[in-house]
Structure formats: structure tokens, C-alpha cells
Write a protein that holds these residues in place. Structure first.
Motif, mmCIF file in Angstrom:
data_model
loop_
_atom_site.group_PDB
_atom_site.id
_atom_site.type_symbol
_atom_site.label_atom_id
_atom_site.label_comp_id
_atom_site.label_asym_id
_atom_site.label_seq_id
_atom_site.Cartn_x
_atom_site.Cartn_y
_atom_site.Cartn_z
ATOM 1 N N THR A 142 0.836 -1.203 0.000
ATOM 2 C CA THR A 142 0.000 0.000 0.000
ATOM 3 C C THR A 142 0.865 1.244 0.000
ATOM 4 O O THR A 142 1.998 1.244 0.494
ATOM 5 C CB THR A 142 -0.937 0.073 1.224
ATOM 6 O OG1 THR A 142 -0.152 0.241 2.414
ATOM 7 C CG2 THR A 142 -1.816 -1.150 1.337
ATOM 8 N N ALA A 143 0.299 2.298 -0.570
ATOM 9 C CA ALA A 143 0.960 3.604 -0.576
ATOM 10 C C ALA A 143 0.252 4.510 0.426
ATOM 11 O O ALA A 143 -0.959 4.405 0.628
ATOM 12 C CB ALA A 143 0.883 4.216 -1.975
ATOM 13 N N ALA A 144 1.035 5.373 1.035
ATOM 14 C CA ALA A 144 0.450 6.377 1.927
ATOM 15 C C ALA A 144 -0.480 7.267 1.103
ATOM 16 O O ALA A 144 -0.229 7.531 -0.074
ATOM 17 C CB ALA A 144 1.562 7.214 2.548
ATOM 18 N N LEU A 145 -1.564 7.725 1.697
ATOM 19 C CA LEU A 145 -2.471 8.629 0.990
ATOM 20 C C LEU A 145 -1.817 10.003 0.877
ATOM 21 O O LEU A 145 -0.972 10.378 1.697
ATOM 22 C CB LEU A 145 -3.798 8.725 1.744
ATOM 23 C CG LEU A 145 -4.553 7.407 1.904
ATOM 24 C CD1 LEU A 145 -5.837 7.608 2.697
ATOM 25 C CD2 LEU A 145 -4.876 6.775 0.552
ATOM 26 N N LEU A 146 -2.205 10.747 -0.149
ATOM 27 C CA LEU A 146 -1.623 12.067 -0.385
ATOM 28 C C LEU A 146 -2.284 13.080 0.559
ATOM 29 O O LEU A 146 -3.406 13.530 0.322
ATOM 30 C CB LEU A 146 -1.836 12.470 -1.856
ATOM 31 C CG LEU A 146 -1.084 13.696 -2.334
ATOM 32 C CD1 LEU A 146 0.424 13.512 -2.197
ATOM 33 C CD2 LEU A 146 -1.439 13.993 -3.781
ATOM 34 N N THR A 147 -1.577 13.401 1.625
ATOM 35 C CA THR A 147 -2.121 14.321 2.630
ATOM 36 C C THR A 147 -1.151 15.469 2.886
ATOM 37 O O THR A 147 0.049 15.373 2.606
ATOM 38 C CB THR A 147 -2.380 13.602 3.972
ATOM 39 O OG1 THR A 147 -1.157 12.988 4.402
ATOM 40 C CG2 THR A 147 -3.457 12.539 3.837
ATOM 41 N N THR A 148 -1.671 16.547 3.444
ATOM 42 C CA THR A 148 -0.833 17.679 3.826
ATOM 43 C C THR A 148 -0.104 17.350 5.130
ATOM 44 O O THR A 148 -0.382 16.340 5.771
ATOM 45 C CB THR A 148 -1.690 18.937 4.062
ATOM 46 O OG1 THR A 148 -2.515 18.708 5.207
ATOM 47 C CG2 THR A 148 -2.577 19.242 2.863
ATOM 48 N N SER A 149 0.796 18.231 5.532
ATOM 49 C CA SER A 149 1.527 18.034 6.791
ATOM 50 C C SER A 149 0.579 18.062 7.989
ATOM 51 O O SER A 149 0.905 17.577 9.064
ATOM 52 C CB SER A 149 2.601 19.112 6.948
ATOM 53 O OG SER A 149 2.031 20.396 6.759
ATOM 54 N N GLU A 150 -0.627 18.619 7.782
ATOM 55 C CA GLU A 150 -1.630 18.656 8.858
ATOM 56 C C GLU A 150 -2.541 17.433 8.833
ATOM 57 O O GLU A 150 -3.472 17.318 9.623
ATOM 58 C CB GLU A 150 -2.486 19.922 8.732
ATOM 59 C CG GLU A 150 -1.680 21.207 8.937
ATOM 60 C CD GLU A 150 -2.470 22.441 8.543
ATOM 61 O OE1 GLU A 150 -3.574 22.300 7.957
ATOM 62 O OE2 GLU A 150 -1.993 23.540 8.832
ATOM 63 N N GLY A 151 -2.288 16.509 7.881
ATOM 64 C CA GLY A 151 -3.076 15.279 7.825
ATOM 65 C C GLY A 151 -4.345 15.366 7.001
ATOM 66 O O GLY A 151 -5.132 14.428 6.956
ATOM 67 N N LYS A 152 -4.560 16.497 6.292
ATOM 68 C CA LYS A 152 -5.762 16.635 5.460
ATOM 69 C C LYS A 152 -5.468 16.100 4.060
ATOM 70 O O LYS A 152 -4.359 16.240 3.556
ATOM 71 C CB LYS A 152 -6.172 18.103 5.351
ATOM 72 C CG LYS A 152 -6.628 18.712 6.662
ATOM 73 C CD LYS A 152 -6.952 20.181 6.467
ATOM 74 C CE LYS A 152 -7.293 20.847 7.789
ATOM 75 N NZ LYS A 152 -7.380 22.303 7.677
ATOM 76 N N LYS A 153 -6.496 15.508 3.421
ATOM 77 C CA LYS A 153 -6.322 15.003 2.059
ATOM 78 C C LYS A 153 -6.029 16.162 1.108
ATOM 79 O O LYS A 153 -6.690 17.197 1.163
ATOM 80 C CB LYS A 153 -7.598 14.290 1.597
ATOM 81 C CG LYS A 153 -7.624 12.814 1.963
ATOM 82 C CD LYS A 153 -8.753 12.113 1.242
ATOM 83 C CE LYS A 153 -8.767 10.628 1.604
ATOM 84 N NZ LYS A 153 -9.850 9.930 0.917
ATOM 85 N N MET A 154 -5.057 15.964 0.229
ATOM 86 C CA MET A 154 -4.740 16.987 -0.774
ATOM 87 C C MET A 154 -5.715 16.869 -1.940
ATOM 88 O O MET A 154 -6.284 15.816 -2.178
ATOM 89 C CB MET A 154 -3.310 16.832 -1.270
ATOM 90 C CG MET A 154 -2.272 17.137 -0.228
ATOM 91 S SD MET A 154 -0.625 17.325 -0.930
ATOM 92 C CE MET A 154 -0.596 19.071 -1.202
#
Length: 406
Positions: A217-229
Motif C-alpha cells: 500500500t501507498a500512503a495517501l496524499l495528505t498535507t503536513s496537517e493530515g488533510k487530504k490533498m
């Protein structure tokens, strides 16, 4: 020479393995066939899919064969993962149209020529299944107790999980089994939110076929604050230029937070990691140079070099020392709208999605026309506003549009 696993780990793609040591050994010794599933629920991919496309591209460049599996069958059921509500079910015609559109976008990342990649649709085997045979042959290998511990079901159980959706894990596991039989596909890749479904497929092949199968699995694309990009005020950032213009796409990446620049350069470009680290280490005003590189490289991958250059020029014209406005997105109003309200013109041109949103933006000082802040929700758009044939509107801090008549 680095193995593809080393490259993927260094760039920050990999989150979990089902069998790490075996996977490393396999990818170093053999060229394999792997797959990633895509939900054809829209006629365009969006930024949330970007990471999966890059993952496939890295694997293909290393000599492995990708299968793009579109869920024509599963889309008629709906994936409960990450959803609190049931998904709208699509018709076969909707799905076929969407598949055609998203394949065109994938061709910027994946080479489908000469069998180097395969496009498969799980409708080919799911739509004609005999239910009793499926239960006896596949259902017997699934533990309901274990399924209920999966994160994708836990969220939906609180609100109500339909039996229709409960079948999704079995169907995805069966997909992997079918791809294994048809194409000798031995690995599934996907987002970390699919971990439970991916394990189901690996286990099914190992039990039924007594053959090795793997998942990463790949990490989801999120910001440094943990929000989805990939989300903006106006909704998703799409890869289709009709839904998100190349200029708006460029600006999205140009405006990412400083803390996210290195991660985005690593995951979403092919720049060497030494350069990624150098750009990511820049501070204060210099980090803007790194953001320009990010925006250009990402826009080039999705929309091509010419559109990336145009978007870069337009951005420089607005934010740098330049006066070339030719690349700013242009929208048109009709002659009879001159003398009417600016609000009507903004809704008509889709600069704003609704009048209520427009009123809110004006009241908060978020609409500027020809360098003057619009403060009146009933402000008119007049002929005199069209200096040199166009009026320049700024929405929020960064979005610019040229309005022309006719």
C-alpha cells in the motif's frame, strides 16, 4: 543500481507490505504483473488518483507490467471505504463513458502500447457470476468476524451497512484471483485505505490456488496537517482540463504549504532525490522557487509541456514582474449582461458556483475587479469596466480571470 522498492521507499510511497522480504526479493529477481484498481465513478481522475498513477509509472519504468483495473462491476455495488453514505449506483453506459475518459488521462503516465500495460474491467467476470457458485467457491474462504474488524466496515456499521456493500470485499478479493488466473498477476498496489480489501485478495489466492500473492500500500496524499490533498473551495482538483484548467491546476501546486513542498516533489515528480531534497530545504522567500518547480513539473506531467509553460507565464504575469495577460483563464458574458449585476456575471461564467457563495465572498472582501475591491453585492458590471476589451477579476487571494464580452 537501486531496485524499484528502494526507489519507492526513498520517495515515500510505501506504507505497508503483506510480505516485505519476499516482495523485495521478487521485484529484484523477476519482472512481474501487478494491478491497481480505479473506480470509474466520474469521467475524470483527480489529484487523489495522482499518487497511484506515479506508483504505476515507477513500476513500469522498472520493467514490471501494470494492469489498470477499472471497477465496472464493483461500481455497480459501491465501495464503502471511507464513506459514511452509500454511493450512487451507475449505469453501464455511464461507466463505459467514464472508463474511456480516464484511460486517456492515464496514457500520460502509463505506456499501453504493445501489451506493456493492460486495461481490464471487472464487469467482464463479475456481471455474469452465478451467485450460489460464488458463495460456495469464494464465500467459504471469508470469515464474517474478521471482515467486521476491517476499518472500511467499522465506519459504515455505525450508520448502517447494506448487504450490497458488505459483498465489496469478496468482489475485490475475487478480482485479484481472476487477474492472477488470466494474466499471472501476483501483486496488488493501492492506497492504504484499501489494506483490508487487499489482504482479502492475497489470502484468497494463497488459499485457493496455493500460490504466492502480495500487496503493497501507498500512503495517501495528505498535507503536513493530515488533510487530504486535492480539495479546494470549488471542490476536487481534477486532471481533466475542462473541469480544472491547467492554470488553476498549476496555481494549486504553486500555493501548497511550505511544509508540503518536499513531499509533493518526491511523490509527484520524477526529479532526482538530491534535487528534491535541495529544493525542499529552501526557506522563507526562496521556497517560492521550489513551489514554481513543483507546479511546473506536475502540470507538465498531467497537461503537457506547452500548457505548463502557458500556466507558468500567466502566473508570472500576475504575480511577477510582467504584463503578459494572454494566458490568464478567459470567460465570456453576453452583451445583454452588461449593465446587470456583477454577481450574475460571476455565476454565469462559473467564477463562483452560486449567488450565495458570491455574496459571502463580496462581504468578506474576496472579489476584486480591475484592482478595486467589490464591496456592494448589487454592484453592476459596466462597459467602462472592459479596459482594452476585458475586465480582470480576482477571486480570493490567487485566482484570476479575464472577462470578455461575446
Amino acid at each position: 543500481m537501486s531496485s524499484v522498492i528502494d526507489i519507492l521507499v526513498e520517495r515515500g510511497f510505501i506504507k505497508q507490505f503483506t510480505h516485505e522480504d519476499e516482495t523485495r526479493e521478487l521485484l529484484e529477481k523477476e519482472k512481474i504483473t501487478f494491478y491497481i484498481g480505479f473506480d470509474p465513478t466520474a469521467d475524470s481522475l483527480h489529484v487523489g488518483h495522482f499518487l497511484a498513477l506515479m506508483l504505476m509509472s515507477h513500476m513500469q519504468k522498472a520493467g514490471h507490467r501494470p494492469i489498470v483495473l477499472v471497477g465496472g462491476g464493483t461500481a455497480m455495488v459501491g465501495d464503502p471505504t471511507g464513506k459514511t453514505d452509500m454511493r450512487k449506483m451507475l449505469t453501464r453506459e455511464d461507466i463505459e463513458h467514464n472508463v474511456k475518459c480516464i484511460k486517456g488521462q492515464m496514457e500520460n503516465f502509463i505506456d499501453f502500447k504493445d501489451g506493456k500495460a493492460i486495461l481490464a474491467n471487472n464487469a467482464d467476470w463479475l456481471m455474469n457470476l452465478n451467485y450460489v457458485e460464488f458463495l460456495r467457491d469464494i464465500g467459504v474462504h471469508f470469515s464474517v468476524n474478521r471482515m467486521l474488524t476491517a476499518e472500511c466496515f467499522k465506519q459504515r456499521l455505525e450508520k448502517g451497512l447494506s448487504f450490497l456493500e458488505f459483498n465489496y470485499m469478496l468482489m475485490q478479493g475475487y478480482d485479484f484471483l481472476e487477474l492472477n488466473k488470466r494474466y499471472n498477476c501476483v501483486m496488488q498496489l493501492g492506497g492504504d485505505d484499501q489494506w483490508s480489501n487487499m489482504i482479502a485478495g492475497v489470502d484468497l489466492i494463497r488459499r485457493k490456488e496455493n500460490k504466492p500473492a502480495f500487496a503493497m500500500t501507498a500512503a495517501l496524499l495528505t498535507t503536513s496537517e493530515g488533510k487530504k490533498m486535492g480539495k479546494t473551495e470549488g471542490g476536487a482538483v481534477w486532471l481533466d482540463s475542462e473541469k480544472t484548467t491547467p492554470y488553476d491546476f498549476y496555481q494549486y501546486w504553486r500555493n501548497v504549504e511550505d511544509a508540503d513542498v518536499e513531499k509533493c516533489l518526491s511523490l509527484l515528480t520524477f526529479l532526482p532525490m538530491d534535487e528534491v531534497r535541495r529544493l525542499g530545504s529552501l526557506k522563507d522567500a526562496e521556497i517560492n522557487g521550489a513551489k514554481k518547480v513543483l507546479a511546473y513539473e506536475v502540470t507538465k506531467l498531467v497537461h503537457g509541456e506547452e500548457e505548463a509553460r502557458n500556466a507558468e507565464k500567466a502566473s508570472e504575469a500576475l504575480f511577477g514582474a510582467g504584463s503578459d495577460m494572454s494566458n490568464v483563464p478567459t470567460v465570456s458574458i453576453t452583451n445583454d449582461m452588461v449593465g446587470g449585476t456583477l454577481l450574475d456575471a460571476l455565476v454565469y461564467t462559473k467564477i463562483i458556483p452560486s449567488k450565495s457563495e458570491g455574496r459571502r465572498l463580496i462581504q468578506q472582501g474576496g472579489i476584486v475587479m480591475n484592482d478595486e475591491k467589490v464591496l456592494d453585492v448589487n454592484a453592476k458590471i459596466e462597459k467602462s469596466d472592459f479596459k482594452e476589451g476585458s475586465a480582470l477579476v480576482k477571486r480570493g487571494k490567487k485566482k484570476f480571470y479575464k472577462i470578455v464580452i461575446g
